[in-house]
Design an enzyme around this catalytic site. Sequence first.
Site, short mmCIF file in Angstrom:
data_model
loop_
_atom_site.label_atom_id
_atom_site.label_comp_id
_atom_site.label_asym_id
_atom_site.label_seq_id
_atom_site.Cartn_x
_atom_site.Cartn_y
_atom_site.Cartn_z
N ASP A 129 0.82 -1.20 0.00
CA ASP A 129 0.00 0.00 0.00
C ASP A 129 0.87 1.26 0.00
OD1 ASP A 129 -2.05 -1.80 0.24
OD2 ASP A 129 -2.86 -0.97 2.10
N HIS A 161 3.85 -2.17 3.20
CA HIS A 161 3.86 -0.84 2.59
C HIS A 161 5.21 -0.62 1.91
CE1 HIS A 161 0.79 -0.69 5.73
NE2 HIS A 161 0.21 0.29 5.05
#
Length: 249
Positions: free
Chosen positions: A74, A216
Site C-alpha cells: 500500500d 507498505h
Amino acid sequence: MGAIEGGCILKSYHKKVLFLELVFLYVLLILGVKKHVADHPDCVMTFLKVAETSENQTSDPYEELPKKVALTFDDGPYPGYTEKLLDGLKERKVKATFFVLGIQAEKYPEILERISEEGHLIGNHTYSHILLKKNNRKEFKEDLKKAEELISEVTGEGVLYVRPPYGKWDKNLEQELNMFRVLWTVDPKDWCKDDASGIARTVLKNVKENDIILLHDRYKASVEAALIIVDELTKQGYEFVTVDEILLD
C-alpha cells in the site's frame, strides 16, 4: 441309459472338447509370440524401453501443489523503496499486488509504469488516502475515481480492485464503481516498525495458504522484510500470486 443321463454325458463331452480347443489355441499363441520374438528382437527392446520411459514419466497423483500466498503493498509508489522492491521481486521471479495512491502515481508515473510493465497487479488505494466516513461518501467516491483515472492514464488499463484506507468500505460502491474491495489476512503493522527481521518473523509465524499479506512500499524496513519473506516462503514451497488468483480460486 435315460435321456437325462445321456444329456449330462454329452454336455461333459462338449466341455472337454472346448477345454482342449482352448489349450490348443493357447499353445499356438505362445509359439507364435516366441517366433515373433526370435524373428524381431529389436521390437522387444523398443517395447521395453518405451515401458520404462512411461513408468519414469508417470506423475504422482498425490503430489502436493504449491501453496499460494499474495504479497500486497500500500501507499506507493515511492522513489527508491518501490524501485528496490521491484528489483528484488524481478530477481526472484515473483509477482505482487500494489494498491497505489493517486497522489503518488501523479508524482511518479514512471515507477507506476514499471510496476505495470513487469506484470504486477495494480489496485486503487484512493487518491489522497481518505478515510470513508458516514458524512463524506460523495467525497470518498470522487477521490477513488480520481485515482482510477490517473492510474488508467499511465497503465492504459482499468482498475478493478480497491483497498480502502483502514479497511472502511461501503458495499454499495462496488456496483456503483465496478470495483471490488480487497482487504488482508496477515498484518505485521510494518508502518510502525523499523526492524525488517521482526516484521518478517511476524508474517512467517502467522502466514498460511491463501493468505493476503499487507505491507507498505514506502518504508525501507518493509521492503527488506518483503524480500526476506519471499525467500523463506519459497523454501517452504509457497508460490506468490497476485490477489485476483487468491480471490478467484
